[in-house]
Each structure stands twice: as structure tokens, then as C-alpha cells.
Design an enzyme around this catalytic site. Structure first.
Site, mmCIF file in Angstrom:
data_model
loop_
_atom_site.group_PDB
_atom_site.id
_atom_site.type_symbol
_atom_site.label_atom_id
_atom_site.label_comp_id
_atom_site.label_asym_id
_atom_site.label_seq_id
_atom_site.Cartn_x
_atom_site.Cartn_y
_atom_site.Cartn_z
ATOM 1 N N TYR A 68 -37.307 -12.093 30.986
ATOM 2 C CA TYR A 68 -38.352 -11.061 30.893
ATOM 3 C C TYR A 68 -38.164 -10.069 32.018
ATOM 4 O O TYR A 68 -37.949 -10.469 33.165
ATOM 5 C CB TYR A 68 -39.756 -11.685 30.969
ATOM 6 C CG TYR A 68 -40.507 -11.451 29.687
ATOM 7 C CD1 TYR A 68 -40.824 -10.146 29.295
ATOM 8 C CD2 TYR A 68 -40.872 -12.495 28.844
ATOM 9 C CE1 TYR A 68 -41.478 -9.903 28.104
ATOM 10 C CE2 TYR A 68 -41.527 -12.253 27.654
ATOM 11 C CZ TYR A 68 -41.824 -10.949 27.283
ATOM 12 O OH TYR A 68 -42.461 -10.713 26.102
ATOM 13 N N GLU A 70 -40.118 -6.696 32.140
ATOM 14 C CA GLU A 70 -40.964 -5.517 31.887
ATOM 15 C C GLU A 70 -40.941 -4.587 33.086
ATOM 16 O O GLU A 70 -40.872 -5.024 34.233
ATOM 17 C CB GLU A 70 -42.402 -5.948 31.587
ATOM 18 C CG GLU A 70 -42.570 -6.414 30.153
ATOM 19 C CD GLU A 70 -43.988 -6.804 29.824
ATOM 20 O OE1 GLU A 70 -44.793 -7.022 30.753
ATOM 21 O OE2 GLU A 70 -44.293 -6.911 28.635
ATOM 22 N N ASP A 245 -33.316 14.612 17.808
ATOM 23 C CA ASP A 245 -33.045 13.225 17.422
ATOM 24 C C ASP A 245 -31.608 13.187 16.901
ATOM 25 O O ASP A 245 -31.333 13.582 15.777
ATOM 26 C CB ASP A 245 -34.049 12.809 16.345
ATOM 27 C CG ASP A 245 -33.837 11.385 15.861
ATOM 28 O OD1 ASP A 245 -32.810 10.770 16.243
ATOM 29 O OD2 ASP A 245 -34.678 10.895 15.086
ATOM 30 N N THR A 274 -30.087 6.582 18.217
ATOM 31 C CA THR A 274 -29.779 5.164 18.024
ATOM 32 C C THR A 274 -28.452 4.941 18.737
ATOM 33 O O THR A 274 -27.751 5.897 19.082
ATOM 34 C CB THR A 274 -29.573 4.798 16.545
ATOM 35 O OG1 THR A 274 -28.482 5.587 16.051
ATOM 36 C CG2 THR A 274 -30.817 5.064 15.718
ATOM 37 N N LYS A 277 -25.133 3.817 15.193
ATOM 38 C CA LYS A 277 -24.588 4.596 14.072
ATOM 39 C C LYS A 277 -23.232 5.160 14.499
ATOM 40 O O LYS A 277 -22.364 4.372 14.858
ATOM 41 C CB LYS A 277 -25.614 5.637 13.635
ATOM 42 C CG LYS A 277 -26.909 4.976 13.121
ATOM 43 C CD LYS A 277 -27.950 5.955 12.601
ATOM 44 C CE LYS A 277 -29.223 5.219 12.203
ATOM 45 N NZ LYS A 277 -30.280 6.169 11.753
ATOM 46 N N ARG A 283 -27.135 -2.489 17.885
ATOM 47 C CA ARG A 283 -28.361 -1.972 17.271
ATOM 48 C C ARG A 283 -29.379 -1.676 18.377
ATOM 49 O O ARG A 283 -29.745 -2.575 19.139
ATOM 50 C CB ARG A 283 -28.890 -3.054 16.324
ATOM 51 C CG ARG A 283 -30.025 -2.677 15.434
ATOM 52 C CD ARG A 283 -30.010 -3.535 14.186
ATOM 53 N NE ARG A 283 -28.880 -3.125 13.361
ATOM 54 C CZ ARG A 283 -28.915 -2.103 12.506
ATOM 55 N NH1 ARG A 283 -30.013 -1.414 12.330
ATOM 56 N NH2 ARG A 283 -27.845 -1.776 11.816
#
Ligand SMILES: *Cc1c(COP(=O)(O)O)cnc(C)c1O
Length: 482
Positions: A68, A70, A245, A274, A277, A283
Site C-alpha cells: 500500500y 497511498e 487525451d 493510456t 495502446k 494496462r
């Protein structure tokens, strides 16, 4: 290490991995093996898909998944994050150097998340602070209930303009099924009905009238380059923040195919993407911002995102490092030249393309005009023949967003396998042959069907065989024995 050695080592790693997984759940190990076989055995023309490299794939499956972290680099809400800091800082540095960005935020788990982080970054930067000043308080902690009420109304009362869905925009650019279409007042710009190209004068007129806070450029299904310098001028006229984008075409930016006015970085204040792609990473998503937005974007977690996926950020760092190489630039140039070859292959065989061609990685075939089929029928018939595409609306689509009149093709995946211009010409041939031999079948109500179709006998096996010749000549992960 030479490529063959890398592949030999990866073979050992993956064979061991499958055996280890099978001890816990054999069905999963088998599905992993079968997915590779399926991907190796089909012509993947889905414009948003690719094949990540072996180092990128291997970097995803580690104990970084267990941590973790954060917060962001040097500012975590958990202890013991030194190694995650190394990973996140490395990925961000590679992204900044690769794209020439002032600041990179590499945590978003997907493209949609990246856009949501970007919207809240822009809103936080442009709406919250002036409101606090006007209200005469220094921090959000000092706000009264009434102040919060005012702030909520202001945040919910902003305007966004993006490219319309049927012109190739994305759901996250203000459309109803996505939260962006519910949290903003939304308008969209389209393309010139005669040419299919963006008409910048028309966009300018719409922006002047609507005065959005955020102007979004970028697309999922527009087969042409965009002049982002012009889009920035248009945004500046009304004080809008330009957000690009580049989810689909980040690889062409990274590989220096889109430069100058066509490079979103440097022209837009905020750029989202992303990583899986055309960029060919794992991903995930990223946001690149001008320094002005850096502090706000770094609050993406916990503002919008849950704990960062450090295993995925490791793979982003690996892929971004690879994207800096001359090999990747050659790959990006091949994506674009192969798309031209694919488009020319269709045009030579009499098919109709939206905008009459391409100058990026996308070819959008109007299958209604070309073959008398809906996108749904064409997509299914091609899948029967082992050719994986996806149906897509075309501007002013008479068949709507479900059946559609187009199929969208992209070159990034097959270019990763080594397909060249000649191979893409043969792909155009196989698609035309399949669709010429496919006819719309009558639906059960006697009307022309939008989903049913019939194919000439023997066609699929012939197309299959020819496709396999191409696939065998350009193997996926050559030398990887699984
Ligand atoms: C694919 C895409 C997205 C969404 O990416 P996910 O990783 O699927 O969430 C966002 N914007 C554009 C333009 C895209 O093409």
C-alpha cells in the site's frame, strides 16, 4: 542481453510460472496458455490493442502488488514505501523525458481514471482556490457548511466541450454513460460532413459561443492528425484549459511521428493517456501536466484513485524506458506507414474510407457503402475468418451506435509482430475478399437484418489459411516456447 537470450530466459520464466500457478488453480494456468495461443493465431486489428514486450509483461507480476502506498513520491500515508518511491519516480522521470513534459503523474489505473484525475485536477486548480479566496478563508478546513454548499454548486456548474462520439471522440469526453457526461454541462464538436476532417473554424465558433472551462481534444476513432496548436489558440480565446487525451496515439507522440503542432505535449496544459495502446506498455494510464497543475494532479490518490498499483508502475517504467529507444521510434514510424498501406489497399479495391484515408494508426472503413453491411455483420463475418476488428460508428451513422456502419482497424498490434506494408496490403485484400463474399441476411421479421449475415461457402477456411501464412511469417514473441 541479445534478444534471443531474453526470449530463452522468458521461456524458462513463463514455463515455471505456469507450473507454479497450476499448483493453485490449473484452470487459470490453462487459460493463460490458451490466451497466448489465441493471440498468436489471429489477425489482431483492434486499434486500441497491442502486445507488450516480455520485460514489460514480466515486471507486472511481483510483490509490488502487495504494497500500500497511498499518496505520492516522498509523501505517503503508509510506512515503508521507499521502493515504491523508486518505482514511481523512475516511471515519472522516463515519462517526463520521453514526452518533454513538465510533470508526469503515473498512478492512474486506466485511461478512464486518468481522465477523471485530469478533470478533478483542472477543477481543483481553477475552481476551488478562487472560491476559497472569495470566501475569505485559507484552507478547506475553515469552510462552513454554507461555503461547502456554494463550492459544490460551483464544481457542478462547469462546462466541458469534446469531440462527438460519432466523429471519433471518447465516452469520457462528456457523454452520458460516463460520469463526465453527468458532472459537466456538455457540448461537442464534430467533423466537416463533406470531408470528415475537423473544421477548426467551426470548432472556434462553437467554443466562442459555449465558453467551456475545459476543451478536450483527442479521439478513439478519428483517422487523422489534429493540430493541437490551433486547438490551444481556440481554448485560450475563452480562457479554457486545453486537455488532450492521447490514449490512442501516445505511441506516435513518443516515437516522434507527431511533432510540433501535432504534439499535444507543450500545446495542451494537461495531457492524458493510456499506457497499453500504441505506447505498448502495461494496462494503465498517466497524466502529463504543466507545472501549474503539478500539485493538484499529485493528489489524484486519494482524490479519485485508490492505492497505486506499484507492480503496474514498475511495468510502466520498463515500457517507457523502451519507448525512448531508436527501435521504438522506428516502430512508431512503421505504425503510420503501415496504416497508409492498409488504407491504400482498401482504396485500390474500391472500398470507402471515412476521410478518404489515414495519417495516423487508424483506418475507418465505411462497410455500409462499401459492402452493403452493418458494422455488426462485418465484425462478425471477419471474426469467423479469424480477423479481429471492432465495429464503430461513422459520422452521422444511419445504423446507430449499436449496429453501426463502420469497422475500425488499427496497425499498432500487427506492426509489433513485424507486419510491413506488403503484409498490410494482403490484410486489406483478405478483409475485402471476406466482406465481398458476405451478404446481409433477412431478419426473422422479414426486414433486412442488421446482425445476421451469410458467407460464401469455403471462404472462411481459405481466408484462415492465408491469414495463417501471414501470422507464421510474423510470429508473436518469436522463440517463446509455451
Ligand atoms: C481507450 C481510451 C480511454 C480509456 O482507456 P481505459 O484504459 O480503457 O480506461 C480513454 N480515452 C480514449 C481517447 C481512449 O481511446
Amino acid at each position: 542481453m541479445p534478444t534471443t537470450d531474453v526470449t530463452a530466459k522468458a521461456t524458462i520464466a513463463y514455463q515455471a510460472m505456469l507450473e507454479v500457478i497450476a499448483t493453485a488453480e490449473p484452470t487459470v494456468a490453462e487459460a493463460i496458455r490458451k490466451e497466448l495461443a489465441d493471440q498468436r493465431g489471429s489477425l489482431k486489428l483492434i486499434a486500441s490493442e497491442n502486445y507488450a514486450t516480455l520485460p514489460t509483461l514480466l515486471a507486472m507480476g511481483t510483490w509490488f502488488s502487495d504494497k500500500y502506498a497511498e499518496g505520492t513520491v516522498g509523501h505517503r500515508f503508509y510506512a515503508g514505501c521507499a521502493n515504491v518511491d523508486t518505482i514511481e519516480a523512475t516511471a515519472a522521470r522516463h515519462a517526463e523525458e520521453l514526452f518533454g513534459a513538465q510533470h508526469a503523474y503515473v498512478q492512474p489505473h486506466s485511461g478512464i481514471d486518468a481522465n477523471l484525475v485530469a478533470y478533478w485536477t483542472i477543477l481543483s486548480h481553477r475552481i476551488e482556490l478562487p472560491a476559497l479566496e472569495e470566501l475569505g478563508v485559507k484552507s478547506a478546513n475553515d469552510l462552513s457548511e454554507q461555503d461547502w454548499e456554494t463550492l459544490r454548486h460551483r464544481l457542478g456548474d462547469q462546462r466541458l466541450m469534446g469531440m462527438s462520439l460519432d466523429a471519433g471522440g471518447h465516452l469520457t469526453h462528456g457523454f452520458r454513460p460516463n460520469i463526465s457526461g453527468k458532472m459537466f454541462h456538455q457540448r461537442s464538436y464534430g467533423t466537416d460532413p463533406a470531408t470528415g476532417f475537423i473544421d477548426y473554424d467551426a470548432v472556434r465558433a462553437q467554443v466562442r459561443e459555449f465558453k467551456p472551462l475545459i476543451l478536450v481534444a483527442g479521439y478513439s476513432a478519428y483517422p487523422r492528425r489534429v493540430n493541437f496548436a490551433t486547438m490551444r489558440e481556440i481554448a485560450d480565446e475563452v480562457g479554457a484549459t486545453l486537455m488532450v487525451d492521447m490514449a490512442h496515439f501516445a505511441g506516435l507522440v513518443a516515437g516522434k511521428v507527431f511533432t510540433g503542432d501535432e504534439n499535444p505535449v507543450g500545446n495542451a496544459q494537461v495531457v492524458t493517456t493510456t499506457t497499453h495502446k500504441s505506447l505498448r506498455g502495461p494496462r494503465g494510464g498517466m497524466v502529463l501536466v504543466d507545472d501549474e497543475f503539478a500539485a493538484d494532479v499529485d493528489r489524484g490518490c486519494p482524490m479519485v484513485l485508490g492505492g497505486p498499483l506499484a507492480n503496474m508502475m514498475s511495468a510502466k517504467a520498463v515500457a517507457l524506458a523502451q519507448a525512448k529507444t531508436p527501435d521504438f521510434q522506428a516502430y512508431a514510424r512503421a505504425i503510420a506507414s503501415n496504416a497508409k498501406a492498409l488504407a491504400e489497399g482498401f482504396l485500390r479495391r474500391g472500398a470507402t474510407l471515412v476521410t478518404g484515408g489515414t495519417d495516423n494508426h487508424i483506418v475507418l472503413v465505411d462497410v455500409a457503402t462499401s459492402f452493403g453491411l452493418t458494422g455488426r455483420q462485418a465484425e462478425s463475418a471477419l471474426l469467423d475468418a479469424g480477423i479481429v476488428t471492432n465495429r464503430n460508428s461513422i459520422p452521422g451513422d444511419p445504423n446507430g451506435a449499436w449496429y453501426t456502419s463502420g469497422i475500425r482497424l488499427g496497425t499498432p498490434a500487427l506492426t509489433s509482430r513485424g507486419f510491413d506494408a506488403d503484409a498490410f496490403d494482403r490484410v486489406a485484400d483478405l478483409i475485402c475478399e471476406t466482406l465481398n463474399a458476405t451478404t446481409a441476411a433477412t431478419a426473422s421479421n422479414g426486414k433486412p437484418g442488421k446482425a445476421k449475415y451469410e458467407m460464401a461457402e469455403g471462404l472462411t477456411s481459405r481466408v484462415h489459411d492465408e491469414a495463417h501464412e501471414l501470422l507464421d511469417a510474423n510470429p508473436l514473441y518469436p522463440g517463446l516456447e509455451l
